[in-house]
Design a protein around this motif. Structure first.
Motif, PDB file in Angstrom:
ATOM      1  N   VAL A 161       0.835  -1.200   0.000  1.00  0.00           N
ATOM      2  CA  VAL A 161       0.000   0.000   0.000  1.00  0.00           C
ATOM      3  C   VAL A 161       0.875   1.257   0.000  1.00  0.00           C
ATOM      4  O   VAL A 161       0.575   2.239  -0.686  1.00  0.00           O
ATOM      5  CB  VAL A 161      -0.954   0.004   1.220  1.00  0.00           C
ATOM      6  N   MET A 162       1.990   1.194   0.729  1.00  0.00           N
ATOM      7  CA  MET A 162       2.888   2.353   0.784  1.00  0.00           C
ATOM      8  C   MET A 162       3.461   2.667  -0.598  1.00  0.00           C
ATOM      9  O   MET A 162       3.491   3.832  -1.016  1.00  0.00           O
ATOM     10  CB  MET A 162       4.040   2.053   1.745  1.00  0.00           C
ATOM     11  N   VAL A 163       3.889   1.625  -1.304  1.00  0.00           N
ATOM     12  CA  VAL A 163       4.475   1.832  -2.635  1.00  0.00           C
ATOM     13  C   VAL A 163       3.415   2.359  -3.608  1.00  0.00           C
ATOM     14  O   VAL A 163       3.661   3.309  -4.358  1.00  0.00           O
ATOM     15  CB  VAL A 163       5.097   0.523  -3.164  1.00  0.00           C
ATOM     16  N   MET A 164       2.219   1.781  -3.571  1.00  0.00           N
ATOM     17  CA  MET A 164       1.162   2.227  -4.476  1.00  0.00           C
ATOM     18  C   MET A 164       0.782   3.679  -4.174  1.00  0.00           C
ATOM     19  O   MET A 164       0.543   4.471  -5.087  1.00  0.00           O
ATOM     20  CB  MET A 164      -0.074   1.329  -4.349  1.00  0.00           C
ATOM     21  N   THR A 165       0.729   4.022  -2.898  1.00  0.00           N
ATOM     22  CA  THR A 165       0.414   5.397  -2.521  1.00  0.00           C
ATOM     23  C   THR A 165       1.507   6.345  -2.998  1.00  0.00           C
ATOM     24  O   THR A 165       1.223   7.456  -3.466  1.00  0.00           O
ATOM     25  CB  THR A 165       0.262   5.508  -0.983  1.00  0.00           C
ATOM     26  N   ALA A 166       2.753   5.894  -2.914  1.00  0.00           N
ATOM     27  CA  ALA A 166       3.880   6.722  -3.367  1.00  0.00           C
ATOM     28  C   ALA A 166       3.772   7.003  -4.867  1.00  0.00           C
ATOM     29  O   ALA A 166       4.052   8.108  -5.333  1.00  0.00           O
ATOM     30  CB  ALA A 166       5.201   6.041  -3.042  1.00  0.00           C
ATOM     31  N   TYR A 167       3.345   6.005  -5.629  1.00  0.00           N
ATOM     32  CA  TYR A 167       3.132   6.233  -7.069  1.00  0.00           C
ATOM     33  C   TYR A 167       1.978   7.211  -7.262  1.00  0.00           C
ATOM     34  O   TYR A 167       2.053   8.160  -8.026  1.00  0.00           O
ATOM     35  CB  TYR A 167       2.784   4.923  -7.782  1.00  0.00           C
ATOM     36  N   LYS A 168       0.900   6.970  -6.552  1.00  0.00           N
ATOM     37  CA  LYS A 168      -0.307   7.781  -6.727  1.00  0.00           C
ATOM     38  C   LYS A 168      -0.031   9.246  -6.414  1.00  0.00           C
ATOM     39  O   LYS A 168      -0.513  10.150  -7.089  1.00  0.00           O
ATOM     40  CB  LYS A 168      -1.421   7.246  -5.815  1.00  0.00           C
ATOM     41  N   GLU A 169       0.737   9.484  -5.374  1.00  0.00           N
ATOM     42  CA  GLU A 169       1.000  10.865  -4.967  1.00  0.00           C
ATOM     43  C   GLU A 169       2.221  11.456  -5.646  1.00  0.00           C
ATOM     44  O   GLU A 169       2.635  12.569  -5.330  1.00  0.00           O
ATOM     45  CB  GLU A 169       1.119  10.917  -3.442  1.00  0.00           C
ATOM     46  N   GLY A 170       2.802  10.680  -6.577  1.00  0.00           N
ATOM     47  CA  GLY A 170       3.913  11.203  -7.352  1.00  0.00           C
ATOM     48  C   GLY A 170       5.231  11.245  -6.604  1.00  0.00           C
ATOM     49  O   GLY A 170       6.211  11.819  -7.070  1.00  0.00           O
ATOM     50  N   GLU A 171       5.291  10.635  -5.409  1.00  0.00           N
ATOM     51  CA  GLU A 171       6.552  10.591  -4.666  1.00  0.00           C
ATOM     52  C   GLU A 171       7.500   9.602  -5.319  1.00  0.00           C
ATOM     53  O   GLU A 171       8.705   9.741  -5.256  1.00  0.00           O
ATOM     54  CB  GLU A 171       6.314  10.132  -3.218  1.00  0.00           C
ATOM     55  N   ARG A 172       6.929   8.596  -5.909  1.00  0.00           N
ATOM     56  CA  ARG A 172       7.738   7.641  -6.627  1.00  0.00           C
ATOM     57  C   ARG A 172       7.478   7.865  -8.100  1.00  0.00           C
ATOM     58  O   ARG A 172       6.331   7.936  -8.533  1.00  0.00           O
ATOM     59  CB  ARG A 172       7.368   6.217  -6.194  1.00  0.00           C
ATOM     60  N   ASP A 173       8.570   7.949  -8.842  1.00  0.00           N
ATOM     61  CA  ASP A 173       8.490   8.417 -10.204  1.00  0.00           C
ATOM     62  C   ASP A 173       8.429   7.273 -11.203  1.00  0.00           C
ATOM     63  O   ASP A 173       9.385   6.524 -11.356  1.00  0.00           O
ATOM     64  CB  ASP A 173       9.738   9.281 -10.483  1.00  0.00           C
ATOM     65  N   HIS A 174       7.317   7.111 -11.836  1.00  0.00           N
ATOM     66  CA  HIS A 174       7.207   6.182 -12.955  1.00  0.00           C
ATOM     67  C   HIS A 174       5.848   6.441 -13.592  1.00  0.00           C
ATOM     68  O   HIS A 174       4.808   6.100 -13.019  1.00  0.00           O
ATOM     69  CB  HIS A 174       7.323   4.724 -12.480  1.00  0.00           C
ATOM     70  N   ALA A 175       5.866   7.055 -14.768  1.00  0.00           N
ATOM     71  CA  ALA A 175       4.631   7.560 -15.373  1.00  0.00           C
ATOM     72  C   ALA A 175       3.565   6.484 -15.457  1.00  0.00           C
ATOM     73  O   ALA A 175       2.400   6.712 -15.113  1.00  0.00           O
ATOM     74  CB  ALA A 175       4.929   8.134 -16.752  1.00  0.00           C
ATOM     75  N   LEU A 176       3.979   5.298 -15.890  1.00  0.00           N
ATOM     76  CA  LEU A 176       3.002   4.242 -16.107  1.00  0.00           C
ATOM     77  C   LEU A 176       2.336   3.808 -14.801  1.00  0.00           C
ATOM     78  O   LEU A 176       1.113   3.724 -14.697  1.00  0.00           O
ATOM     79  CB  LEU A 176       3.731   3.061 -16.753  1.00  0.00           C
ATOM     80  N   MET A 177       3.165   3.551 -13.784  1.00  0.00           N
ATOM     81  CA  MET A 177       2.595   3.105 -12.510  1.00  0.00           C
ATOM     82  C   MET A 177       1.848   4.244 -11.810  1.00  0.00           C
ATOM     83  O   MET A 177       0.887   4.005 -11.079  1.00  0.00           O
ATOM     84  CB  MET A 177       3.690   2.528 -11.596  1.00  0.00           C
TER      85      MET A 177
END
Ligand code: HEC
Length: 109
Positions: free
Chosen positions: A67-83
């Protein structure tokens, strides 16, 4: 298309809730079923077994990490356009459900 399917799942859950069965928090079984349903959009890339070239395995993770990783993608903290795009369409319960489902598949290498 994906939107419509998610909506169907939510309508289903809302219907059950109205029936008095699962006004949140949803049980682990219910989350698993929703996760299995939503996972169809992930497993084209993320294989349940083995490793697809260039795609990290996501099975067997602890729910909180997932959930933490998915939230990081959702909030743009983790960078990967597709995810980021994939995650932006998921609500909190969707993420929980996917975490429960993928957490129970296979084992991490
Ligand atoms: C079109 C292909 C594709 C789809 C569809 C897809 N992913 Fe991904 N996913 C990737 C790629 C590529 C990465 C690696 C991104 C990076 O380097 O940050 C990734 C990374 C991840 C990670 C982090 C993995 C790690 O080891 O850090 C998670 C968790 C994840 N995806 C979950 C999902 C979920 C859940 C879905 C479905 C709702 C999904 N993905 C749909 C391609 C996809």
């Amino acid at each position: 298309m994906r939107y419509r399917r998610t909506k169907t799942a939510m309508t289903l859950l809302a219907g059950l809730c109205a029936g008095g069965f699962l006004c949140a928090p949803a049980s682990a079984d219910e989350l698993y079923e929703l996760g299995e349903y939503l996972a169809g959009d992930c497993t084209a890339c993320h294989q349940l077994e083995g490793r697809a070239p260039g795609i990290p395995p996501i099975t067997g993770w602890p729910v909180e990490s997932f959930v933490m990783v998915m939230t990081a993608y959702k909030e743009g903290e983790r960078d990967h356009a597709l995810m980021q795009n994939v995650a932006s369409r998921l609500g909190d319960e969707d993420m929980q459900a996917l975490a429960v489902y993928f957490g129970k598949q296979g084992q991490q290498e």
